[in-house]
Structure formats: C-alpha cells, structure tokens
Design a protein around this motif. Structure first.
Motif, short mmCIF file in Angstrom:
data_model
loop_
_atom_site.label_atom_id
_atom_site.label_comp_id
_atom_site.label_asym_id
_atom_site.label_seq_id
_atom_site.Cartn_x
_atom_site.Cartn_y
_atom_site.Cartn_z
N GLU A 168 -100.04 -15.75 -61.55
CA GLU A 168 -100.89 -17.40 -60.28
C GLU A 168 -102.39 -16.48 -60.97
N ALA A 169 -103.10 -16.39 -62.34
CA ALA A 169 -104.69 -16.01 -61.87
C ALA A 169 -105.41 -16.98 -63.41
N LEU A 170 -104.05 -17.88 -64.19
CA LEU A 170 -103.61 -19.13 -64.38
C LEU A 170 -104.07 -20.72 -63.92
N PRO A 171 -105.79 -21.06 -64.29
CA PRO A 171 -105.18 -22.34 -63.82
C PRO A 171 -104.28 -23.13 -63.56
N GLY A 172 -103.81 -23.61 -62.88
CA GLY A 172 -102.98 -24.87 -61.97
C GLY A 172 -101.35 -23.66 -61.73
N VAL A 173 -101.86 -22.60 -61.81
CA VAL A 173 -100.89 -22.10 -60.97
C VAL A 173 -101.17 -21.52 -60.10
N GLY A 174 -99.64 -21.64 -58.97
CA GLY A 174 -100.24 -20.74 -57.61
C GLY A 174 -98.24 -20.20 -57.13
N ARG A 175 -98.84 -19.61 -56.59
CA ARG A 175 -96.71 -18.75 -56.25
C ARG A 175 -96.11 -19.35 -56.50
N LYS A 176 -95.62 -20.81 -56.07
CA LYS A 176 -94.52 -21.58 -56.52
C LYS A 176 -94.33 -21.26 -57.56
N THR A 177 -95.55 -21.97 -58.05
CA THR A 177 -95.16 -21.96 -59.63
C THR A 177 -95.10 -20.56 -60.64
N ALA A 178 -95.12 -19.45 -59.92
CA ALA A 178 -95.11 -18.43 -60.56
C ALA A 178 -94.01 -17.94 -60.43
N ASN A 179 -93.55 -18.03 -58.71
CA ASN A 179 -92.01 -17.65 -58.58
C ASN A 179 -90.79 -18.38 -59.56
N GLY A 214 -85.52 -13.39 -64.82
CA GLY A 214 -84.97 -12.64 -64.55
C GLY A 214 -85.30 -12.35 -63.00
N ALA A 215 -86.38 -12.89 -62.03
CA ALA A 215 -86.58 -11.93 -61.52
C ALA A 215 -86.27 -12.26 -59.72
N ASP A 216 -85.78 -11.92 -59.18
CA ASP A 216 -85.33 -12.31 -57.83
C ASP A 216 -86.55 -12.69 -56.89
N THR A 217 -86.52 -13.87 -56.81
CA THR A 217 -88.59 -15.13 -56.54
C THR A 217 -87.59 -15.98 -55.93
N MET A 218 -87.62 -16.64 -55.26
CA MET A 218 -87.96 -17.51 -54.58
C MET A 218 -88.93 -18.53 -54.47
N ALA A 219 -88.82 -20.02 -55.06
CA ALA A 219 -90.44 -20.47 -55.27
C ALA A 219 -90.05 -21.66 -53.75
N VAL A 220 -90.76 -22.02 -53.14
CA VAL A 220 -89.96 -22.46 -52.00
C VAL A 220 -91.11 -24.30 -52.09
N ASP A 221 -90.54 -24.71 -52.55
CA ASP A 221 -90.66 -26.30 -52.67
C ASP A 221 -90.44 -27.34 -51.30
N THR A 222 -90.94 -28.17 -51.16
CA THR A 222 -90.47 -29.53 -50.44
C THR A 222 -89.04 -29.21 -49.83
N GLU A 245 -90.28 -18.68 -47.52
CA GLU A 245 -90.22 -17.48 -48.02
C GLU A 245 -90.00 -15.95 -48.63
N ASP A 246 -89.99 -15.39 -46.93
CA ASP A 246 -90.70 -14.20 -47.39
C ASP A 246 -88.71 -14.20 -46.81
N GLY A 247 -88.80 -14.82 -45.62
CA GLY A 247 -87.35 -15.19 -44.77
C GLY A 247 -86.16 -14.86 -46.34
N LEU A 248 -86.03 -15.88 -46.80
CA LEU A 248 -85.12 -16.12 -47.93
C LEU A 248 -84.48 -14.64 -48.42
N VAL A 249 -86.20 -14.13 -48.82
CA VAL A 249 -85.74 -12.91 -49.71
C VAL A 249 -84.91 -11.89 -49.21
N LYS A 250 -85.75 -12.09 -47.52
CA LYS A 250 -85.36 -11.07 -46.79
C LYS A 250 -83.48 -11.40 -46.60
N ARG A 251 -83.31 -12.10 -46.06
CA ARG A 251 -81.69 -12.61 -46.39
C ARG A 251 -80.97 -12.58 -46.93
N ILE A 252 -81.14 -13.19 -47.70
CA ILE A 252 -79.88 -13.51 -49.02
C ILE A 252 -79.72 -12.36 -49.40
N PRO A 253 -78.55 -12.35 -49.54
CA PRO A 253 -77.96 -10.90 -50.55
C PRO A 253 -78.29 -10.78 -52.11
#
Length: 212
Positions: free
Chosen positions: A112-123, A131-139, A160-168
């Motif tokens: 996320e410190a890289l130019p042009g990279v936000g949370r969604k891109t990092a996810n 192989g991380a259990d992340t959820m990138a929330v786009d539109t 994002e937080d809701g999906l990460v918490k609720r999806i097995p």
C-alpha cells in the motif's frame, strides 16, 4: 443472510464456476501488480489489450522503469486515466527497485506504500500471488454484498470486513473470484439476471428478476 445461507450461497457459486480466476493476463507477480493498478476504472479486457505489447518490452520493474512515464503512457493511452496511471507505474517501479530489489513485496503495508496501490489492489495481489485469504471489494462485490445480504455495508471496508468474517475460511480466497465474476456476468448492476443465478435460493434481494 444467516451464516448457514452465506456458506450455501458461496458453495453454489463455486459449483457453477469451480475454476474461477482473474481475467487479467499476466506472467509474473510484477505484471499482475501493474495490471491491477491499471484496471482501476477500466475493464480487464482493455487492460489486457494495452499491456500485451507493454509487457513484451518491459516484463519487470527495471525494464519498465527504464521506459519512463512518457513511454509507458504511449502503451496505455486506451485505458481510462492513463496519464496518472503511467506516472504511478513509473514511480512504482522506481520504488520497487529502491526498496525491494525489484521484487513485489507480500506485506500489505509495503504494497500500500507503493504509488497507485490502495487496499483493493493490495488485496488482489496478496490473494492471487501470495495465497492470502483477502477480499478485494470492487464495485461488483460491493453491490453483491449489499444486494444479496451477504455482507451489507455503506463503504467498501465494511463490506470487506463482513465478507472476511462471514465466509468460511476454506472458501474465502477463491470467493474473491467467484463473487467478482458473478457480479460481472450474472448479478449485474442495472438488471440482475436472477434466473441464471445458482444461488438465488439464499439471496435476500426483494426485487429478484426471475425471467429474462
């Protein structure tokens, strides 16, 4: 939607599209990172068309940095916001070389410190490349989270937080792809094609369109 329904909903999407993966075309983690940066407010199809020739000439951070902002821009003119994206990609490459030996870091903060990279891109990069259990929330995923009752929220982080918490946990990593493609091709923004949805039984959307 109950947790039991969430589980059934995701498993239904998995059964309908078991081999779901990103539609971006890339040959390395570096190319994936650049493509995701370029895909903001642009389609994967448009990114793939623009990056084919770009990656043939510059497949890594060093060769991309050597091109420079202006030349990168010449390759991606067909993509929305191409000027700012060309600048970010050039800066991103410089930072990868300076701080990470030209390699894409797997750490969220470093990404996320890289130019042009936000949370969604990092996810996205953490999910696909590392192989991380992340959820990138786009539109698409934001829409599905709210429309179906999977994980309602007023902003992308809440969804994002809701999906990460609720999806097995065992389904979370791949659910990122199942949900994006479902939103892109079935649960569309203007007119969801509920008659084609294999998970409609568990969806709480009150205005289902059950016939074409």
């Amino acid at each position: 939607m109950t947790l039991k329904a969430v589980d059934a909903f995701i498993r239904a999407l998995a059964a309908a599209n078991p081999n779901a993966e990103s539609e971006l075309i890339y040959n390395s983690t570096f190319e994936l990172l650049v493509s995701v940066v370029l895909s903001a407010q642009a389609t994967d199809v448009s990114v793939n068309k623009a990056t084919r020739a770009l990656y043939e000439r510059a497949p890594d951070a060093r060769s991309m940095a050597t091109l420079g902002e202006e030349t990168i821009g010449e390759y991606i003119r067909t993509i929305g916001l191409w000027r700012s994206k060309a600048k970010n990609v050039a800066l991103l490459c410089d930072q990868l070389l300076t701080l990470h030996g030209g390699e894409v870091p797997s750490d969220r903060d470093a990404l996320e410190a890289l130019p042009g990279v936000g949370r969604k891109t990092a996810n996205v990069v953490m999910n696909i490349a590392f192989g991380a259990d992340t959820m990138a929330v786009d539109t698409h995923i934001f829409r599905i989270g709210n429309r179906t009752g999977l994980a309602p929220g007023t902003n992308t982080r809440q969804v994002e937080d809701g999906l990460v918490k609720r999806i097995p946990k065992g389904l979370l990593r791949d659910a990122h792809h199942w949900l994006i493609l479902h939103g892109r091709y079935v649960c569309k923004a203007r007119r969801p094609e509920c008659w084609r949805c294999t998970a409609t039984e568990w969806c709480t959307y009150p205005e289902k369109i059950l016939a074409p």
